[in-house]
Design a protein around this motif. Structure first.
Motif, short mmCIF file in Angstrom:
data_model
loop_
_atom_site.label_atom_id
_atom_site.label_comp_id
_atom_site.label_asym_id
_atom_site.label_seq_id
_atom_site.Cartn_x
_atom_site.Cartn_y
_atom_site.Cartn_z
N LEU A 16 0.80 -1.21 0.00
CA LEU A 16 0.00 0.00 0.00
C LEU A 16 0.85 1.27 0.00
O LEU A 16 0.52 2.27 -0.62
CB LEU A 16 -0.88 -0.03 1.24
CG LEU A 16 -1.90 1.09 1.33
CD1 LEU A 16 -3.00 0.84 0.32
CD2 LEU A 16 -2.47 1.18 2.72
N ARG A 17 1.96 1.19 0.74
CA ARG A 17 2.80 2.35 0.92
C ARG A 17 3.36 2.88 -0.41
O ARG A 17 3.55 4.06 -0.61
CB ARG A 17 3.95 1.94 1.83
CG ARG A 17 4.43 2.96 2.77
CD ARG A 17 5.15 2.29 3.89
NE ARG A 17 4.19 1.84 4.87
CZ ARG A 17 3.67 2.64 5.78
NH1 ARG A 17 4.03 3.89 5.84
NH2 ARG A 17 2.80 2.18 6.65
N ASN B 192 -4.05 -2.75 -3.27
CA ASN B 192 -4.56 -2.98 -1.92
C ASN B 192 -5.30 -4.32 -1.93
O ASN B 192 -6.37 -4.45 -2.50
CB ASN B 192 -5.51 -1.83 -1.53
CG ASN B 192 -6.02 -1.98 -0.10
OD1 ASN B 192 -6.13 -3.08 0.42
ND2 ASN B 192 -6.33 -0.85 0.52
N ARG C 45 -6.85 -5.99 0.26
CA ARG C 45 -8.18 -6.06 0.87
C ARG C 45 -9.26 -5.60 -0.09
O ARG C 45 -10.34 -6.16 -0.16
CB ARG C 45 -8.24 -5.21 2.14
CG ARG C 45 -7.62 -5.88 3.35
CD ARG C 45 -7.80 -5.02 4.58
NE ARG C 45 -7.30 -3.67 4.38
CZ ARG C 45 -8.07 -2.62 4.19
NH1 ARG C 45 -9.37 -2.73 4.21
NH2 ARG C 45 -7.54 -1.43 4.00
N CYS D 97 -1.03 -11.75 8.97
CA CYS D 97 -2.49 -11.65 8.93
C CYS D 97 -3.12 -12.39 10.11
O CYS D 97 -2.94 -13.59 10.27
CB CYS D 97 -3.05 -12.22 7.64
SG CYS D 97 -4.86 -12.14 7.62
N SER E 112 -2.29 -16.22 13.40
CA SER E 112 -0.87 -16.44 13.11
C SER E 112 -0.12 -16.90 14.36
O SER E 112 0.96 -17.47 14.28
CB SER E 112 -0.23 -15.18 12.53
OG SER E 112 0.01 -14.22 13.53
N PRO F 104 -1.91 4.66 4.11
CA PRO F 104 -0.87 4.31 5.08
C PRO F 104 -0.71 5.41 6.13
O PRO F 104 -0.90 6.58 5.83
CB PRO F 104 0.40 4.20 4.22
CG PRO F 104 0.11 4.92 2.95
CD PRO F 104 -1.37 4.98 2.77
#
Lengths: 346, 139, 657
Positions: free
Chosen positions: A2-3, A8, A10, A44, C402, C487
């Protein structure tokens, strides 16, 4: 991602709940930006197979022929030459000329699986030769497949061409069976990962070369005669470290070399930063304006005072070294594969 | 009564979940075929292979066992023990020529009246489709 | 065994029209009257009514009936009613069988022909079974008026006080040198902001002073045998190397210790230091010192200067290096398990840098930092500096596949809100940010408190933090604001991780010790998630607090009171009815293979050596729950399940088809 990218994961997942996945992926940009490093997958909390979804979405693109030209060329090259570098399969073992490496058909304990990039790329051929020299010095009984070696399919799978991957996997397993291969050692963490985790019905042990070298040192089969008085930091490749949990053998090798002072970057081990060389990214032109991660990474290495940035992956080596060359940093830092350091110290 | 084959089905239901689920189907006035006759046991883990064999021997065309969902067993894991026992029992009745699909194990909780009705309806239709056990009518 | 003739009475209920409208009751009655041993077959409008029951009682007396079948509603409804009916008429209550022709026949079928035919079969099966039923004797066992409470956190303290107040003896076993548990480590409690120590300390003191409570601190339960009413328990009392009766708690030993200030304080979770002789915290109960054997120079090396400094300093001659561990044996009627929880180790989430950076703290570490009894006397300072930017990360180790913890820890949302509030109170200029996945403010006053904290200016950002890295001497927290899809990078001087609640490390061993099972999340399993939330599958053992699953203090106290009440109910009556329909072994047939021992979840069967080398299974009635699993696996057919014997069920099968 994303950065740095509009990609993305999602958004892709949510949108495909009620829309045709192919349509969503065709209309969106960014699907080729993911390096499949698996940082998101590992973190995740809901266990979503993000990397798997990226590969699945890419396969829809490949199926529909919507692929960037460099990727298309790489895929085509694999189909023709069994490597993504568009060089004839007849030239695959040229790097080994004069080294007297045994062909696996003569029988050996270990198959050294070289990989496409170390076989063809001039820079990486040095690494392959270093590994041969190390194994010879330790008296390891090994052989190579020579021109019969074909691509492992790791990158092609990540570029979405699951069909060719399956074909390559089947063919490779057949070849391994033919020579009764029980143990494979790879140069690249990518080949290592795919052999270990993605070859169904495989019946052989796989090791990354750093694991083998670490155990050779431990068994006393390798000893060093030269000092390397350098400050070295180690960059964990995603496919070796965070994806397969191999953190200690490379470090063990480095700290065994006399003179080397190993310093750690802030982002080490599971926290390592991706160099952006995976997931087919070696064949995609980067269009973003942000700094490349490899550049940030070289900066981090210099911040901890490293004179040598060591790694153990062909892609990491190329991307990191590219930053050093293009940034005119050759005076300050050198990028080397662990195998080269070991060879130098023998 | 119609000419159609009407199978005999024996049901075993555990007291805590599935017998209560069957009762709930009743209190909710759900409808299912009358072919099934339920025998109450305290736990599906009480159902011995001999019960299943006896049922077929006496002329049953199908046997349905219902127990608590995994993790809900009143006796901790009797339902899982039943699952294991019935795996081998199923093989046994297959060898005997009865056919393994005539024995079914389902999880039905005390709150699943409608699931109970659905399971019974489905199983009855299934057995009806299979017809009588071969050789039985001649015997 | 009695060989009297079987005389059966069958009663078919109309249930108004509930049964009679679908089932031809007359036809059922007539068919059944043809069956062998059936002396009476009647129908009646409402069998459960007084006249209906009276009908049965009269027949029993007048016609000498000894087995009764009632065909009506589900046995889950009226079996107890009719058992009592026949008991009143002098029959054994277990000589009854019911046929469920309402819930499982008339209500679910429409075709009268089919329904009637099915009803006949169901009643025939009941007749077949009742002929083979045997009278069973109800049994009771004594319950000793003493309880064992394992764990001295707030759950164990509350349960102990309740039971002791009711007049029963309580043995409270605590592993650490002091009771108090995690609650003693907290600063303020949400949402009311009472000081944790202020509300806990009085209760701890009450425990110490209570005439009915015997506190065994620095002790561990090592063995539990027996069953409800009569548990036999072994407890290991670890040596404190300080005589409890002599120690005045003055602390001179700790002052004098050569290791003073060098040992990490467990109570301060690494935020503070202590000596080898220590008292975990100032208001500890008992207020006695303990010598930590792992760090004591004299114990580990056999030498501490010329002579141990603590021994020289103690004016009451309490130091005793000769002390040995002691095994105490107890007999108790009931057990309350209040063993608490561990905190999730945030090192399992390396992306947060916990363990790497000194300014990334766990939730509990922050509690010690902010507590006025903590190592900084409540000053919020990191490296002697007050933080300007503080980031809180929620769900660390909770709701996270996780790391294998899918559950919500239920306290972190609120403790984070409280901690943010505490910082805001002490450092009003600090910028506070909370990263969250969802906010769970479900308790009384919780949502209101969360709103209050937001109004105080705490910024809540929805998104899981992806990584925390060093930026100069500060930290860079990177995340995605998932509401905006953008972000976010935030620089911070302090990061507090909302570390979740996990089962105790030794939860498995403790579970095996007590023969209680665990749910998939690893915590102890309650008997029923809704209706029996404090009971375990083992009678007489009850659960309180986080041992059963994550809980806040109000829920823990409520559950502890529930567990205490369950234990007290059994002890108050002094006797408990045990399951009658249990398994029994024909010792003549048993060949001692042990399959029953393997299959039983409760440990009811036991192999006993009757002659050298000859083993026979014995089933303890008080432990057996009557599931029947052992009778299924028994290869020799030696085990039979009372009231559900093989021949009884087989006769039902034959009759039902």
């Amino acid at each position: 991602m994303l950065r740095k990218s509009h990609f993305n994961i999602r958004k892709f997942i949510y949108d495909t709940f009620d829309k045709d996945a192919a349509k969503v992926v065709f209309e969106r940009e960014g699907i080729w930006d993911c390096t499949t490093c698996s940082a998101c997958l590992k973190k995740c909390p809901k266990g979503v197979d993000t990397t798997g979804i990226v590969m699945g979405l890419r396969s829809l693109m490949v199926e529909d022929g919507r692929i960037p030209p460099p990727i298309r060329d790489a895929l085509k090259s694999i189909a023709i030459h069994k490597n993504p570098w568009k060089i004839s399969a007849e030239e695959r073992s040229k790097w080994a000329e004069g080294l007297g490496v045994k062909n696996i058909s003569e029988g050996a304990d270990i198959l050294y699986y070289v990989g496409c990039t170390p076989a063809y790329d001039a820079r990486l051929q040095k690494v392959a030769r270093a590994i041969v020299e190390i194994l010879n010095r330790a008296g390891v009984d090994f052989g190579i497949l020579g021109n019969e070696e074909g691509c492992c399919g790791s990158e092609i799978r990540r570029m979405g061409d699951v069909w060719t991957f399956e074909y390559l996997a089947e063919e490779n397993i057949e070849i391994f069976k033919k020579y009764n291969v029980k143990k494979i050692v790879t140069t690249s963490p990518h080949c290592y990962n795919t052999f270990k985790n993605e070859y169904k019905g495989a019946n052989f042990e796989v090791q990354h070369y750093t694991e083998l070298v670490a155990s050779l040192i431990e068994e006393g089969r390798l000893s060093f005669t030269h000092q390397i008085d350098k400050t070295v930091t180690y960059h964990d490749p995603c496919f070796l470290g965070k994806q397969n949990g191999i953190f200690d053998p490379p470090r063990k090798v480095l700290t065994s070399i006399p003179g080397i002072k190993l310093v750690e970057m802030d982002r080490a081990r599971e926290r390592s930063l991706c160099c952006e060389g995976g997931g087919g990214r070696m064949w995609v032109e980067s269009e973003d304006s942000e700094d490349r991660l490899a550049k940030i990474r070289v900066g981090e290495a210099m911040d901890v005072g490293a004179q040598i940035l060591a790694t153990s992956c062909p892609f990491c080596l190329l991307t990191l070294e590219d930053v050093v060359k293009t940034g005119d940093l050759e005076e300050s830092i050198k990028v080397m594969d662990i195998a080269e350091l070991v060879k130098e110290a023998l | 009564m119609s000419e159609e084959f009407e199978p005999n089905i024996v049901g075993f239901a555990c007291n805590w979940c599935s017998y209560a689920g069957a009762d709930l189907a009743g209190t909710s006035r759900m409808k299912y075929p009358p072919n099934i006759r339920i025998i109450r046991v305290m736990c599906s883990g009480r159902v011995s292979p001999s019960f299943v064999l006896k049922a077929f021997q006496m002329g049953a065309d199908g046997v349905l066992i219902t127990g608590c969902h995994p993790g809900d067993c009143h006796y901790i894991a009797g339902n899982l023990k039943c699952e294991k026992t019935m795996e081998t029992t199923r093989k046994l009745i297959d060898v005997l020529g009865i056919g393994e699909e005539r024995l079914r194990l389902e999880w039905v909780s005390a709150s699943e009246g409608s699931k109970f009705a659905d399971v019974v309806t489905d199983f009855t239709n299934h057995i009806r489709g299979l017809g009588p056990i071969l050789g039985k009518s001649q015997g | 065994m009695e060989t009297a003739e079987i005389r059966i009475g069958v009663y078919i209920c109309h249930c108004g029209i509930n049964i009679a409208s679908t089932v031809d009751v007359d036809r059922v009655r007539d068919s059944i009257s043809q069956l062998p041993n059936v002396i009476v077959s009647r129908d009646f409008k409402y069998m459960c009514s007084d006249p209906g029951q009276e009908l049965v009682r009269r027949d029993i007396k007048e016609k000498g009936l000894n087995r009764i079948v009632v065909a009506s509603c589900s046995p889950r409804m009226h079996e107890p009613t009719f058992r009592m009916t026949i008991q009143q008429a002098g029959l054994n209550p277990y000589c009854l069988e019911m046929a469920n022709i309402r819930e499982q026949c008339s209500w679910v079928h429409e075709d009268r022909e089919y329904a009637t035919a099915k009803a006949v079969k169901l009643v025939s099966a009941a007749v077949a079974k009742v002929s083979l039923l045997e009278p069973l004797e109800e049994k009771e066992v004594e319950v000793r008026p003493e309880a064992l409470v394992i764990g001295g956190g707030i759950a164990g303290i509350q349960a102990s006080l309740d039971i002791a107040d009711a007049g029963f003896k309580v043995y409270l076993v605590e592993r650490e040198p002091s009771i108090g548990g995690h609650m003693a480590q907290l600063d303020k409690t949400f949402p009311t902001l009472d000081c944790s120590a202020c509300i806990l300390t009085p209760r701890m003191v009450e425990v110490e002073r209570h005439p009915n409570i015997e506190l065994l601190s620095y002790s561990e339960v090592i063995d539990v045998s027996g069953y409800i009413g009569n548990f036999h328990v072994k407890v290991r009392k670890k040596p404190r190397y300080i005589a409890m009766d002599k120690c005045t708690g003055c602390g001179m030993c700790a002052e004098a210790c050569r290791m003073k200030g060098k040992i990490i304080s467990e109570f301060d979770v690494g935020m503070g230091k202590r000596s080898v002789p220590y008292i975990p915290f100032p208001y500890a109960v008992p207020s006695k010192y303990t010598i930590d054997p792992e760090n004591c120079l004299f114990i580990t090396k056999g030498k501490c200067g010329k002579s141990p400094a603590c021994k020289d300093a103690c004016s009451s001659d309490a130091i005793d290096f000769e002390q040995k561990e002691e095994i105490v044996e107890l007999d108790v009627g009931t057990i309350v398990v209040a063993t608490g929880f561990d905190l999730f180790d945030a090192r399992e989430k390396p992306e947060y840098g916990y363990g790497l950076y000194d300014n990334v703290l766990s939730g509990l570490e922050f509690e010690r930092l902010v507590s006025s009894s903590g190592p900084t006397q409540g000053k919020i300072v990191i490296d002697d500096k007050e933080p300007r930017d503080v980031v809180f990360v929620q769900c660390v180790g909770s709701r996270d596949k996780s790391v294998g913890n899918e559950y919500c820890s239920r306290v972190c949302c609120m403790y984070t809100a409280k901690q943010a509030h505490l910082i805001h109170e002490k450092l009003p200029d600090a910028k506070l940010t909370v990263f969250y996945i969802d906010i769970r403010a479900f308790g009384k006053g919780y949502e209101e408190f969360y709103d209050r904290v937001r109004e105080e200016g705490v910024r809540y950002i929805r998104g899981n933090v992806s990584e925390i890295i060093k930026k100069g001497d500060r930290l860079l927290v990177m995340a995605e604001d998932t509401l905006l899809g953008e972000p976010v990078d935030i620089e911070a001087d302090l990061v507090v991780l909302a570390t979740g609640i996990v089962p105790r490390k030794d939860v498995k061993e403790v579970g095996n010790l007590l023969k209680i099972s665990r749910s998939p999340d690893g915590f102890f399993l309650e008997s029923h998630p809704k209706m029996r939330p404090v009971d375990t599958a083992t009678d007489g053992i009850y659960l309180a607090g986080c041992a059963q699953g994550p809980k806040d203090i109000p829920d823990t106290v409520a559950q502890a009171k529930g567990a205490a009440s369950s234990a007290m109910t059994k002890m108050a009556r002094g006797k408990v009815k045990v399951e009658v329909t249990t398994a029994s072994v024909d010792t003549f047939v048993c060949r001692g293979c042990g399959r029953c021992v393997e299959v039983c979840e409760y440990g009811a069967p036991n192999l006993e050596e009757v002659e050298p080398g000859i083993f026979v299974s014995q089933i303890n009635d008080s432990i057996c729950k009557g599931c029947g699993a052992c009778s299924v696996v028994c290869p020799s057919g030696a085990i039979s399940m009372k009231h559900f014997k093989n021949e009884q069920i087989l006769s039902q099968i034959a009759a039902v088809i």
